[in-house]
Design a protein around this motif. Structure first.
Motif, PDB file in Angstrom:
ATOM      1  N   LEU A 101       0.825  -1.204   0.000  1.00  6.22           N
ATOM      2  CA  LEU A 101       0.000   0.000   0.000  1.00  6.22           C
ATOM      3  C   LEU A 101       0.860   1.255   0.000  1.00  6.22           C
ATOM      4  O   LEU A 101       0.608   2.201  -0.766  1.00  6.22           O
ATOM      5  CB  LEU A 101      -0.919  -0.002   1.222  1.00  6.22           C
ATOM      6  CG  LEU A 101      -1.754   1.263   1.451  1.00  6.22           C
ATOM      7  CD1 LEU A 101      -2.727   1.475   0.305  1.00  6.22           C
ATOM      8  CD2 LEU A 101      -2.494   1.177   2.776  1.00  6.22           C
ATOM      9  N   LEU A 102       1.878   1.293   0.849  1.00 13.10           N
ATOM     10  CA  LEU A 102       2.750   2.458   0.921  1.00 13.10           C
ATOM     11  C   LEU A 102       3.465   2.690  -0.413  1.00 13.10           C
ATOM     12  O   LEU A 102       3.583   3.820  -0.885  1.00 13.10           O
ATOM     13  CB  LEU A 102       3.772   2.283   2.040  1.00 13.10           C
ATOM     14  CG  LEU A 102       3.259   2.547   3.455  1.00 13.10           C
ATOM     15  CD1 LEU A 102       4.284   2.079   4.491  1.00 13.10           C
ATOM     16  CD2 LEU A 102       2.950   4.022   3.656  1.00 13.10           C
ATOM     17  N   SER A 103       3.926   1.591  -1.017  1.00 16.02           N
ATOM     18  CA  SER A 103       4.619   1.708  -2.292  1.00 16.02           C
ATOM     19  C   SER A 103       3.693   2.252  -3.370  1.00 16.02           C
ATOM     20  O   SER A 103       4.053   3.176  -4.126  1.00 16.02           O
ATOM     21  CB  SER A 103       5.175   0.342  -2.705  1.00 16.02           C
ATOM     22  OG  SER A 103       5.898   0.436  -3.904  1.00 16.02           O
ATOM     23  N   LEU A 104       2.468   1.714  -3.458  1.00 15.97           N
ATOM     24  CA  LEU A 104       1.516   2.184  -4.459  1.00 15.97           C
ATOM     25  C   LEU A 104       1.081   3.625  -4.201  1.00 15.97           C
ATOM     26  O   LEU A 104       0.906   4.420  -5.134  1.00 15.97           O
ATOM     27  CB  LEU A 104       0.300   1.258  -4.481  1.00 15.97           C
ATOM     28  CG  LEU A 104       0.553  -0.171  -4.986  1.00 15.97           C
ATOM     29  CD1 LEU A 104      -0.680  -1.035  -4.772  1.00 15.97           C
ATOM     30  CD2 LEU A 104       0.945  -0.159  -6.461  1.00 15.97           C
ATOM     31  N   HIS A 105       0.900   3.953  -2.923  1.00 17.84           N
ATOM     32  CA  HIS A 105       0.501   5.322  -2.575  1.00 17.84           C
ATOM     33  C   HIS A 105       1.596   6.316  -2.941  1.00 17.84           C
ATOM     34  O   HIS A 105       1.316   7.385  -3.507  1.00 17.84           O
ATOM     35  CB  HIS A 105       0.179   5.418  -1.090  1.00 17.84           C
ATOM     36  CG  HIS A 105      -0.099   6.814  -0.630  1.00 17.84           C
ATOM     37  ND1 HIS A 105      -1.230   7.508  -1.000  1.00 17.84           N
ATOM     38  CD2 HIS A 105       0.627   7.665   0.148  1.00 17.84           C
ATOM     39  CE1 HIS A 105      -1.206   8.718  -0.462  1.00 17.84           C
ATOM     40  NE2 HIS A 105      -0.086   8.835   0.238  1.00 17.84           N
ATOM     41  N   SER A 112       7.134   7.080  -9.169  1.00 18.54           N
ATOM     42  CA  SER A 112       7.631   5.711  -9.021  1.00 18.54           C
ATOM     43  C   SER A 112       9.013   5.704  -8.363  1.00 18.54           C
ATOM     44  O   SER A 112       9.384   4.742  -7.699  1.00 18.54           O
ATOM     45  CB  SER A 112       7.697   5.020 -10.390  1.00 18.54           C
ATOM     46  OG  SER A 112       8.538   5.745 -11.273  1.00 18.54           O
ATOM     47  N   GLN A 113       9.761   6.805  -8.541  1.00 18.45           N
ATOM     48  CA  GLN A 113      11.071   6.898  -7.901  1.00 18.45           C
ATOM     49  C   GLN A 113      10.937   6.942  -6.376  1.00 18.45           C
ATOM     50  O   GLN A 113      11.742   6.354  -5.655  1.00 18.45           O
ATOM     51  CB  GLN A 113      11.828   8.137  -8.392  1.00 18.45           C
ATOM     52  CG  GLN A 113      12.365   8.037  -9.806  1.00 18.45           C
ATOM     53  CD  GLN A 113      11.298   8.305 -10.866  1.00 18.45           C
ATOM     54  OE1 GLN A 113      10.178   8.719 -10.537  1.00 18.45           O
ATOM     55  NE2 GLN A 113      11.642   8.085 -12.116  1.00 18.45           N
ATOM     56  N   GLU A 119      11.058   1.312  -0.946  1.00 17.93           N
ATOM     57  CA  GLU A 119      11.319  -0.127  -0.927  1.00 17.93           C
ATOM     58  C   GLU A 119      12.791  -0.414  -0.651  1.00 17.93           C
ATOM     59  O   GLU A 119      13.131  -1.304   0.142  1.00 17.93           O
ATOM     60  CB  GLU A 119      10.894  -0.745  -2.253  1.00 17.93           C
ATOM     61  CG  GLU A 119       9.387  -0.702  -2.489  1.00 17.93           C
ATOM     62  CD  GLU A 119       8.997  -1.023  -3.916  1.00 17.93           C
ATOM     63  OE1 GLU A 119       9.903  -1.364  -4.717  1.00 17.93           O
ATOM     64  OE2 GLU A 119       7.791  -0.926  -4.241  1.00 17.93           O
ATOM     65  N   GLN A 120      13.666   0.356  -1.278  1.00 19.56           N
ATOM     66  CA  GLN A 120      15.102   0.165  -1.069  1.00 19.56           C
ATOM     67  C   GLN A 120      15.502   0.518   0.357  1.00 19.56           C
ATOM     68  O   GLN A 120      16.335  -0.160   0.967  1.00 19.56           O
ATOM     69  CB  GLN A 120      15.888   1.009  -2.073  1.00 19.56           C
ATOM     70  CG  GLN A 120      15.742   0.544  -3.510  1.00 19.56           C
ATOM     71  CD  GLN A 120      16.322   1.531  -4.507  1.00 19.56           C
ATOM     72  OE1 GLN A 120      16.947   2.519  -4.129  1.00 19.56           O
ATOM     73  NE2 GLN A 120      16.096   1.282  -5.789  1.00 19.56           N
TER      74      GLN A 120
END
Length: 229
Positions: A101-105, A112-113, A119-120
């Protein structure tokens, strides 16, 4: 014994977190002497998977490690699995749906960066504390694992996750996971209490990593903690 590991600081300022005796350790400075396995066992036994609805992280680790052995894996592979989530003692468990969810938000709200950076960063925090944990247990650091060891740990983690979901939430939960063979666990997956989770985790850790190694390191960690207090 592993040579002392110098792990880079994660940020320039300390980020203090409590031990159960009221002393603190710096989350921004992963170090083997910050890892007391008594604290690890207690912490993991109190964190339940699936946002508090599942078995504890300690139980997941114990049942998966025993399944590795039941499937003719080595004691070393089982030990690596037993500690694969030990960083959650320090960092907590950010469950996979929340990570997604956090990544998509971030991707939607920013770019996207930003999502990739999140994520990294999360993987970086985990990997640094993994280095501290495995060094403390005198086990190979993840960067030195063989391809088979990586495959065994990752596959068992995924298979245990699916089996836990099915046993605790019903067969419909299986639709959320790729098909996989059920792990050869010792008994059915039923929620243990925190006390049993803690005891089983410590007992298996002593068996797999060696009681002297664990006792000596835990004593050194407690001594270092008191010296800082």
């Amino acid at each position: 014994m592993n040579a002392p590991v110098a792990i880079p600081q994660l940020c320039s300022k300390p980020v203090w977190s409590f031990n159960s005796d009221g002393t603190v350790f710096d989350l921004a400075t992963p170090a083997p002497l910050s890892v007391c396995f008594l604290e690890v066992a207690k912490g993991l036994s109190g964190i339940n998977r699936f946002n508090g609805r599942g078995i504890s992280v300690a139980q997941h680790s114990v049942m998966g490690a025993k399944a590795v052995i039941n499937e003719r894996g080595t004691n070393l592979e089982a030990a690596l699995f037993l500690l694969h989530d030990a960083h959650e003692w320090a960092l907590g468990d950010i469950v996979r749906p929340v990570q997604k969810l956090l990544s998509l938000h971030l991707a939607r709200a920013f770019s996207s960066q930003h999502a990739a950076a999140f994520e990294q960063a999360l993987e970086g925090l985990k990997s640094r504390w993994d280095e501290a944990v495995y060094s403390a247990a005198n086990l190979p650091l993840p960067e030195f694992w063989t391809a088979r060891q990586r495959r065994v740990v990752k596959a068992m983690d995924d298979r245990m996750c699916r089996a836990e979901a099915m046993d605790l939430f019903g067969a419909r939960a299986a639709t959320q996971f790729p098909d996989s063979e059920r792990p050869k666990t010792v008994g059915a997956i039923r929620i243990w209490g925190p006390g049993k989770s803690e005891e089983e985790f410590l007992a298996l850790l002593h068996h797999l990593a060696g009681p002297e190694t664990i006792a000596q390191h835990s004593a050194a960690a407690i001594s270092a903690r008191r010296a800082r207090a």
